[in-house]
Write an enzyme that holds these catalytic residues in place. Structure first.
Site, PDB file in Angstrom:
ATOM      1  N   LYS A 182       0.826  -1.222   0.000  1.00 22.09           N
ATOM      2  CA  LYS A 182       0.000   0.000   0.000  1.00 22.09           C
ATOM      3  C   LYS A 182       0.858   1.269   0.000  1.00 22.09           C
ATOM      4  CE  LYS A 182      -2.081  -2.039   3.413  1.00 22.09           C
ATOM      5  NZ  LYS A 182      -1.743  -3.425   3.100  1.00 22.09           N
ATOM      6  N   ILE A 183       1.854   1.304   0.882  1.00 25.23           N
ATOM      7  CA  ILE A 183       2.671   2.521   0.969  1.00 25.23           C
ATOM      8  C   ILE A 183       3.589   2.633  -0.244  1.00 25.23           C
ATOM      9  CG2 ILE A 183       4.455   3.717   2.317  1.00 25.23           C
ATOM     10  CD1 ILE A 183       3.193   2.391   4.838  1.00 25.23           C
ATOM     11  N   THR A 187      11.423   4.668   5.568  1.00 26.61           N
ATOM     12  CA  THR A 187      10.287   5.036   6.416  1.00 26.61           C
ATOM     13  C   THR A 187       9.593   3.759   6.894  1.00 26.61           C
ATOM     14  OG1 THR A 187       8.882   5.206   4.460  1.00 26.61           O
ATOM     15  CG2 THR A 187       9.804   7.267   5.299  1.00 26.61           C
ATOM     16  N   SER A 188      10.300   2.616   6.780  1.00 23.86           N
ATOM     17  CA  SER A 188       9.648   1.340   7.087  1.00 23.86           C
ATOM     18  C   SER A 188       9.976   0.859   8.502  1.00 23.86           C
ATOM     19  CB  SER A 188      10.069   0.305   6.053  1.00 23.86           C
ATOM     20  OG  SER A 188       8.927  -0.232   5.465  1.00 23.86           O
ATOM     21  N   ARG A 189      11.111   0.203   8.650  1.00 19.75           N
ATOM     22  CA  ARG A 189      11.547  -0.241   9.975  1.00 19.75           C
ATOM     23  C   ARG A 189      13.071  -0.143  10.040  1.00 19.75           C
ATOM     24  NH1 ARG A 189       7.204   0.570  11.309  1.00 19.75           N
ATOM     25  NH2 ARG A 189       5.655  -0.800  12.288  1.00 19.75           N
ATOM     26  N   ASP A 232      13.246   7.797   8.802  1.00 18.89           N
ATOM     27  CA  ASP A 232      12.189   8.048   9.787  1.00 18.89           C
ATOM     28  C   ASP A 232      12.227   6.988  10.881  1.00 18.89           C
ATOM     29  OD1 ASP A 232       9.816   9.463  10.699  1.00 18.89           O
ATOM     30  OD2 ASP A 232       8.705   7.651  10.157  1.00 18.89           O
ATOM     31  N   GLU A 248      15.740   2.510  17.783  1.00 19.95           N
ATOM     32  CA  GLU A 248      14.874   3.635  18.127  1.00 19.95           C
ATOM     33  C   GLU A 248      14.057   3.426  19.397  1.00 19.95           C
ATOM     34  OE1 GLU A 248      12.360   3.589  14.520  1.00 19.95           O
ATOM     35  OE2 GLU A 248      10.650   3.215  15.842  1.00 19.95           O
ATOM     36  N   HIS A 271      10.201   8.517  13.690  1.00 22.69           N
ATOM     37  CA  HIS A 271       9.053   7.647  13.390  1.00 22.69           C
ATOM     38  C   HIS A 271       7.747   8.442  13.387  1.00 22.69           C
ATOM     39  CE1 HIS A 271       8.073   3.117  13.414  1.00 22.69           C
ATOM     40  NE2 HIS A 271       7.134   3.774  12.755  1.00 22.69           N
ATOM     41  N   GLN A 272       7.729   9.484  12.571  1.00 24.37           N
ATOM     42  CA  GLN A 272       6.541  10.336  12.526  1.00 24.37           C
ATOM     43  C   GLN A 272       5.828  10.288  11.177  1.00 24.37           C
ATOM     44  OE1 GLN A 272       8.522  14.478  12.711  1.00 24.37           O
ATOM     45  NE2 GLN A 272       6.939  14.775  11.163  1.00 24.37           N
ATOM     46  N   ALA A 273       6.297   9.393  10.287  1.00 27.97           N
ATOM     47  CA  ALA A 273       5.740   9.406   8.931  1.00 27.97           C
ATOM     48  C   ALA A 273       4.222   9.228   8.934  1.00 27.97           C
ATOM     49  CB  ALA A 273       6.402   8.315   8.089  1.00 27.97           C
TER      50      ALA A 273
END
Ligand code: NAI
Length: 339
Positions: free
Chosen positions: A151-152, A224-226, A250, A255, A287-289
């Site tokens: 999806k992303i 922006t995944s992990r 991100d 983290e 981690h704000q995406a």
């Protein structure tokens, strides 16, 4: 509907408020770990986020405290030992709350890095209107390699096509209208590489010294995944050696003990993170995406709908089923009880 929420912030409470008609939601700002698991006593349902830790030790305690249901307020589930949960606790996730939020953030990071807007913003606030060293490059006609076309990834591909970029992709499941290449080709030919696949045993540290050595165009890496998709030590080294043009991050491997907290008056004891932040060609957000109002509303709505599915029928489309051992395949249009 008694639910214990972990790792909650003001904005989470705000988005779930409307569903708590009987004042039965308990919000803990602490994360769920083996040290905090006693807080679940009296709750059959818990609601957790990306950095809560649900490993075997925690699951044994959850079972002892009679927890029946885990509601993830996120899409990724690498922090939950699903195999060990099977036959003990049902786990649901929110598969898509706003793929656009994450895809747009990935592009925001990329644009910031390639056009130096982060530097320009600080300069003009100091009345420094010089353009020295702010030269960027066009995204138009550049090749972007997208790893993970769910999806992303797909939302991100659409954005990139709007910018006139050439998109190549790699995924273990192929979809129509996307130009797939092998991972080797993607590494070799991309000016920018963006990661949109989940963190699994197979994808852990997929970006490391070895894969970076196959990247001929010194690309920019977007993650922006992990965090665990990238070996952060190798990334830092490659950036220092100029084997990469930059990184837009991100997420970060370590983290969980750092992100979402204010350390501005303290000294961070993480040399790799410090090293990454110190580089002028690294943009890091914590981690704000996903963090848009639209996404938060969707998270709350889907989480409550997952709860209702479990209560009313004992299963739901968003259950992370481990029944047949193949989580990804099993979740596609499933209509059966996991156990
Ligand atoms: P999705 O499940 O729709 O798509 C993931 C895609 O990755 C699938 O097409 C799958 O086949 C593919 N894939 C799985 N393993 C792979 C591998 N080893 N190599 C290449 N492709 C592989 O997931 P969605 O919603 O697109 O999310 C992607 C990831 O984004 C999530 O797993 C999560 O880690 C991350 N995420 C990050 C957020 C943030 O705020 N930074 C918010 C939401 C998700």
């Amino acid at each position: 509907m008694k639910i214990a929420f972990f790792d909650t912030k003001k904005y989470d409470i705000e988005s779930f408020k409307q569903y708590d008609t009987n004042n039965e939601f308990k919000y803990y700002d602490t994360r769920l770990t083996i040290d905090t698991v006693d807080l679940v006593k009296g709750y059959e349902c818990i609601c957790i986020f990306v950095n809560d830790i649900v490993n075997k030790e925690v699951i044994d305690k959850l079972v002892e405290y009679k927890v029946k249901l885990i509601l993830l307020r996120c899409a990724g589930y690498n922090n939950v030992d699903l195999e060990y949960c099977h036959n003990k606790i049902h786990v649901f996730r929110v598969p898509a709350y706003s793929p656009y939020a994450v895809a747009e953030h990935a592009m925001a990071l990329l644009l910031t890095l390639v056009r130096n807007t982060h530097k320009a913003y600080i300069r003009t606030r100091n009345y420094n209107f010089s353009l020295d060293k702010l030269e960027g490059f066009d995204l138009h006609n550049k090749t972007i390699g997208v790893i993970g076309t769910g999806k992303i990834g797909k939302a991100f591909i659409d954005i990139c096509k709007g910018f006139g970029m050439k998109v190549i992709a790699y995924d273990i499941f192929k979809q129509e209208n996307i130009e797939y290449v092998s991972l080797e080709e993607l590494y070799k030919n991309s000016d920018i590489i963006s990661l949109h696949c989940p963190l699994t045993k197979d994808s852990y540290h997929m970006i490391n010294k070895e894969s970076i050595s196959k990247m001929d165009k010194q690309p920019i890496i977007i993650n922006t995944s992990r965090g665990g998709l990238i070996d952060a030590k190798d990334l830092l080294q490659a950036l220092r050696k100029k084997e990469l043009k930059g990184a837009c991050l991100d997420v970060y491997e370590e983290e969980s003990s750092i992100f979402y907290k204010d350390y501005s008056s303290e000294i961070i004891e993480d040399d790799i993170l410090q090293g990454l932040i110190s580089l002028p060609n690294v943009i890091l957000t914590s981690h704000q995406a996903y963090l848009t109002k639209d996404a938060l509303d969707n998270i709350a709505q889907t989480t409550i709908s997952n709860y209702n599915d479990y209560i009313n029928q004992g299963y739901g489309d968003n259950e992370l089923c481990y029944g047949c051992g193949k989580v990804d395949e099993c979740m596609k249009n499933r209509k059966h009880k996991c156990f």
